[in-house]
Design a protein around this motif. Structure first.
Motif, PDB file in Angstrom:
ATOM      1  N   ASN A  82      -0.318  -2.126 -14.511  1.00  0.00           N
ATOM      2  CA  ASN A  82      -1.087  -2.852 -13.486  1.00  0.00           C
ATOM      3  C   ASN A  82      -0.740  -2.356 -12.085  1.00  0.00           C
ATOM      4  N   ALA A  83       0.550  -2.151 -11.829  1.00  0.00           N
ATOM      5  CA  ALA A  83       0.979  -1.635 -10.521  1.00  0.00           C
ATOM      6  C   ALA A  83       0.453  -0.215 -10.319  1.00  0.00           C
TER       7      ALA A  83
ATOM      8  N   ASP B 102      -5.970   3.132  -7.432  1.00  0.00           N
ATOM      9  CA  ASP B 102      -7.209   2.670  -6.800  1.00  0.00           C
ATOM     10  C   ASP B 102      -7.097   2.591  -5.276  1.00  0.00           C
ATOM     11  N   GLY B 103      -5.907   2.844  -4.751  1.00  0.00           N
ATOM     12  CA  GLY B 103      -5.700   2.796  -3.306  1.00  0.00           C
ATOM     13  C   GLY B 103      -5.578   1.386  -2.758  1.00  0.00           C
ATOM     14  N   LYS B 104      -5.327   0.425  -3.630  1.00  0.00           N
ATOM     15  CA  LYS B 104      -5.192  -0.971  -3.204  1.00  0.00           C
ATOM     16  C   LYS B 104      -3.717  -1.269  -2.933  1.00  0.00           C
ATOM     17  N   THR B 105      -3.226  -0.740  -1.819  1.00  0.00           N
ATOM     18  CA  THR B 105      -1.803  -0.852  -1.516  1.00  0.00           C
ATOM     19  C   THR B 105      -1.512  -1.749  -0.319  1.00  0.00           C
TER      20      THR B 105
END
Length: 64
Positions: A48-49, A55-58
């Protein structure tokens, strides 16, 4: 690096020593101020991480 420069390319070290020091200091500050132990998953074993990173969701919006 010299070869890259000769080709007109720029090499950037985003996880250099300074960045790693900032991460280390942040982990220590969270422990001192909030009493929370942070474990950094260097091998990215958590799917998941890894998906969030891929996805660039940081960035997480946290109200101040």
């Amino acid at each position: 690096m010299t070869t890259l420069e000769e080709l007109g390319l720029l090499k950037m070290d985003f996880l250099g020593l300074r960045t790693l020091t900032v991460i280390s200091d942040a982990i220590k500050l969270v422990k001192e101020s909030k009493g929370i132990d942070i474990e950094f998953d260097q091998e990215m074993k958590d799917p998941n991480a890894y998906k969030l990173w891929a996805d660039g969701k940081t960035i997480r919006n946290i109200p101040v």
